[in-house]
Design an enzyme around this catalytic site. Structure first.
Site, short mmCIF file in Angstrom:
data_model
loop_
_atom_site.label_atom_id
_atom_site.label_comp_id
_atom_site.label_asym_id
_atom_site.label_seq_id
_atom_site.Cartn_x
_atom_site.Cartn_y
_atom_site.Cartn_z
N HIS A 1 2.61 12.57 -29.13
CA HIS A 1 2.11 11.22 -28.81
C HIS A 1 1.53 10.55 -30.04
CE1 HIS A 1 1.61 12.31 -24.27
NE2 HIS A 1 2.79 11.79 -24.53
N LYS B 1 4.31 11.64 -11.49
CA LYS B 1 3.50 10.79 -12.38
C LYS B 1 4.23 9.45 -12.52
CE LYS B 1 1.04 13.99 -15.41
NZ LYS B 1 0.90 14.47 -16.80
N HIS C 1 2.73 17.80 -27.02
CA HIS C 1 2.60 16.37 -26.74
C HIS C 1 1.41 15.73 -27.44
CE1 HIS C 1 5.66 17.25 -23.81
NE2 HIS C 1 5.67 16.02 -23.33
N ARG D 1 -1.50 22.10 -14.87
CA ARG D 1 -0.40 21.17 -15.16
C ARG D 1 -0.41 20.72 -16.62
NH1 ARG D 1 2.17 16.22 -11.55
NH2 ARG D 1 3.59 15.50 -13.17
N ASN E 1 2.21 19.80 -21.31
CA ASN E 1 2.07 18.93 -22.48
C ASN E 1 2.10 19.68 -23.80
OD1 ASN E 1 1.77 16.56 -20.91
ND2 ASN E 1 -0.32 17.14 -20.45
N HIS F 1 10.68 9.78 -27.53
CA HIS F 1 9.61 10.65 -27.03
C HIS F 1 9.94 12.13 -27.26
CE1 HIS F 1 6.46 12.17 -24.41
NE2 HIS F 1 7.37 12.83 -23.72
N LYS G 1 9.03 23.31 -13.74
CA LYS G 1 8.09 22.19 -13.58
C LYS G 1 7.55 22.14 -12.14
CE LYS G 1 6.83 17.50 -14.38
NZ LYS G 1 6.99 16.23 -15.06
N GLU H 1 -3.05 17.39 -12.20
CA GLU H 1 -3.43 17.82 -13.55
C GLU H 1 -4.93 18.05 -13.69
OE1 GLU H 1 -0.91 16.28 -16.76
OE2 GLU H 1 -2.67 16.32 -18.06
N ARG I 1 0.81 -1.24 0.00
CA ARG I 1 0.00 0.00 0.00
C ARG I 1 0.83 1.28 0.00
NH1 ARG I 1 -3.29 -3.07 3.66
NH2 ARG I 1 -4.98 -3.98 2.44
N GLU J 1 12.38 18.78 -24.23
CA GLU J 1 11.58 19.10 -23.03
C GLU J 1 12.12 20.37 -22.36
OE1 GLU J 1 8.79 17.68 -22.29
OE2 GLU J 1 8.84 15.64 -23.11
P1 NAD Z 1 14.56 5.43 -21.22
O1 NAD Z 1 14.28 5.30 -19.80
O2 NAD Z 1 14.14 4.32 -22.11
O3 NAD Z 1 16.12 5.69 -21.43
C1 NAD Z 1 16.63 5.84 -22.73
C2 NAD Z 1 17.83 4.91 -22.97
O4 NAD Z 1 18.98 5.44 -22.32
C3 NAD Z 1 17.65 3.51 -22.42
O5 NAD Z 1 18.21 2.59 -23.31
C4 NAD Z 1 18.44 3.56 -21.12
O6 NAD Z 1 18.88 2.30 -20.69
C5 NAD Z 1 19.58 4.44 -21.51
N1 NAD Z 1 20.25 5.15 -20.44
C6 NAD Z 1 19.68 5.73 -19.35
N2 NAD Z 1 20.59 6.44 -18.68
C7 NAD Z 1 21.76 6.30 -19.34
C8 NAD Z 1 23.07 6.81 -19.15
N3 NAD Z 1 23.35 7.68 -18.18
N4 NAD Z 1 24.03 6.46 -20.03
C9 NAD Z 1 23.75 5.63 -21.07
N5 NAD Z 1 22.54 5.13 -21.32
C10 NAD Z 1 21.55 5.47 -20.46
O7 NAD Z 1 13.91 6.76 -21.84
P2 NAD Z 1 13.69 8.23 -21.26
O8 NAD Z 1 13.68 9.11 -22.43
O9 NAD Z 1 14.58 8.52 -20.13
O10 NAD Z 1 12.21 8.15 -20.68
C11 NAD Z 1 11.11 7.86 -21.49
C12 NAD Z 1 10.00 7.34 -20.60
O11 NAD Z 1 9.66 8.36 -19.68
C13 NAD Z 1 8.73 6.98 -21.34
O12 NAD Z 1 8.25 5.76 -20.83
C14 NAD Z 1 7.77 8.11 -21.00
O13 NAD Z 1 6.44 7.69 -20.98
C15 NAD Z 1 8.24 8.48 -19.62
N6 NAD Z 1 7.93 9.86 -19.24
C16 NAD Z 1 7.34 10.05 -18.03
C17 NAD Z 1 7.05 11.32 -17.59
C18 NAD Z 1 6.46 11.54 -16.23
O14 NAD Z 1 6.08 12.66 -15.91
N7 NAD Z 1 6.41 10.51 -15.40
C19 NAD Z 1 7.38 12.43 -18.40
C20 NAD Z 1 8.00 12.20 -19.62
C21 NAD Z 1 8.28 10.91 -20.03
N1 GLY Z 2 5.37 15.31 -18.26
C1 GLY Z 2 4.19 16.06 -18.00
C2 GLY Z 2 3.84 16.08 -16.56
O1 GLY Z 2 4.59 15.64 -15.72
O2 GLY Z 2 2.80 16.55 -16.23
#
Ligand code: NAD
Ligand code: GLY
Length: 361
Positions: free
Chosen positions: A250, A141, A246, A239, A243, A263, A225, A235, A119, A183
């Protein structure tokens, strides 16, 4: 060290930003924690897993390690369950803490696991991509994907801190830097015209990961942010300005198949499309569209969107979580640094798709 605080209704937490931050992770583990589980993936694990484990062992607590496969396709139910299998087999109790060591995929799935394990247990974000450092690790998020939609199963669940080591960016692939920079520039466009101008002047320093420039860009992005999340954690309204670009982005990601464009690359292109839509709908300046297009190209993101055909574009954009009652809601810019959210006319969308979605894929 730079510290940015995220202040939300139920408390606040720090974002600590400095080169070499991984070496201090032992100092931020609360005294009452019983054990620590690092959750990472195979790529980040090889690079930084041992180092983080050794640093955390200095706390004298039990340190466990959960390594997941690398990739967006593993941000799913099966992999989430593997995290629970590990936590249960380690017999972690409610005073355990999870450490999410990786990019946005690891941060999102680990945060979600923390939000429901027994939980809810505490977790710390240690983001290692630029995108995760400026966006996904901040604001709480968390999610996994469902076969019927990205990030469809998740929660709002805040970490107890975000620990950003700018040195880890040096091992990232150049495309991942471009993706994160999309971003970064987005924050200037929605909230801070001076920051946008600073990004225009410093684009080469950002691309070469100049230490002073990249640390400032991360800090300013986190400040902007945090300010928005502090006003609207879940949101309900404001918030959603985070986006910008986006809805288009998306659609590109899901239309091409996830992973074809990163992304941030899709968001970068979406920023150009959002600028066009803003000009058509609310009089955003034409000369500013060119500035945005140039900037998106300079940071290494595509500026021409894929030509899916208008009907398919609409279908893809209707999947966006921001939408309400079947209406597509867009974030638009009145000026650089000033965003608004509104529905737009069918003609406006058609104009933008015709003008910007020309790339053959
Ligand atoms: P990711 O986590 O897939 O990382 C990208 C690549 O880089 C992967 O292959 C990873 O293993 C590698 N990597 C990570 N750190 C590294 C480093 N220091 N050196 C070498 N390689 C490294 O992608 P991302 O772009 O970090 O994140 C995308 C994800 O984030 C998506 O799932 C998206 O939906 C999510 N996201 C969430 C939010 C939120 O608010 N929670 C916002 C934007 C995106
Ligand atoms: N990445 C958009 C948000 O965190 O709201």
């Amino acid at each position: 060290m730079n510290v940015v605080n995220v202040n939300i209704t139920n408390g606040s937490y720090p974002i600590n930003i400095e080169p070499g931050r991984l070496d201090s992770l032992d100092q931020i583990i609360p005294e009452d924690v019983t054990s620590i589980a690092i959750v990472t993936n195979s790529t980040v694990g090889i690079l930084y897993g041992k180092k983080v484990r050794d640093v955390l062992l200095r706390t004298g607590k039990n340190v466990f390690y959960v390594e997941l496969p690398d990739g967006e396709k593993y941000k799913d139910w099966i992999t989430l369950n593997k995290i629970f299998d590990s936590l249960l087999s380690f017999k972690l109790d409610r005073r355990a803490v999870l450490v999410a060591l990786g990019g946005g995929v690891i941060g999102d799935i680990t945060g979600f696991a923390a939000s429901v394990y027994m939980r809810g247990i505490r977790f710390i974000q240690v983001p290692t991509t630029l995108l995760a450092q400026v966006d996904s690790s901040v604001g709480g998020k968390t999610a996994i994907n469902h076969p019927m939609g990205k990030n469809m199963i998740g929660s709002f669940y805040q970490p107890i801190s975000v620990e950003i080591d700018t040195d880890v960016l040096t091992t990232l692939a150049p495309r991942e830097i471009s993706s994160g920079l999309a971003e970064v520039i987005k924050y200037g466009l929605i909230l801070d015209s001076s920051f946008w101008e600073w990004c225009e002047d410093n684009v080469n320093n950002l691309l070469s990961l100049d230490k002073i420039a990249i640390e400032y860009a991360i800090k300013r992005s986190c400040e902007l942010k945090s300010h928005v999340v502090g006003k609207d954690e879940k949101e309900s309204d404001v918030r959603a300005i985070l986006n910008l670009g986006h809805t288009f982005g998306h659609a590109i990601e899901s239309g091409l198949g996830y992973g074809k464009w990163l992304h941030g690359e899709a968001v970068g292109c979406g920023l150009v499309q959002a600028a066009e839509l803003s000009a058509y709908s609310i009089g955003f300046r034409e000369s500013d569209i060119s500035r945005i297009r140039n900037m998106v190209k300079s940071i290494g993101c595509p500026s021409n969107a894929p030509n899916f055909g208008f009907d398919r574009w609409i279908e893809l954009m209707l999947l966006d979580k921001k939408n309400d009652s079947g209406e597509i809601r867009f974030v638009l810019m009145k000026n650089i640094g000033e965003a608004v959210i509104q529905n737009v006319s069918h003609n406006a969308i058609k104009h933008v798709i015709t003008k910007t979605a020309t790339a053959i894929f």
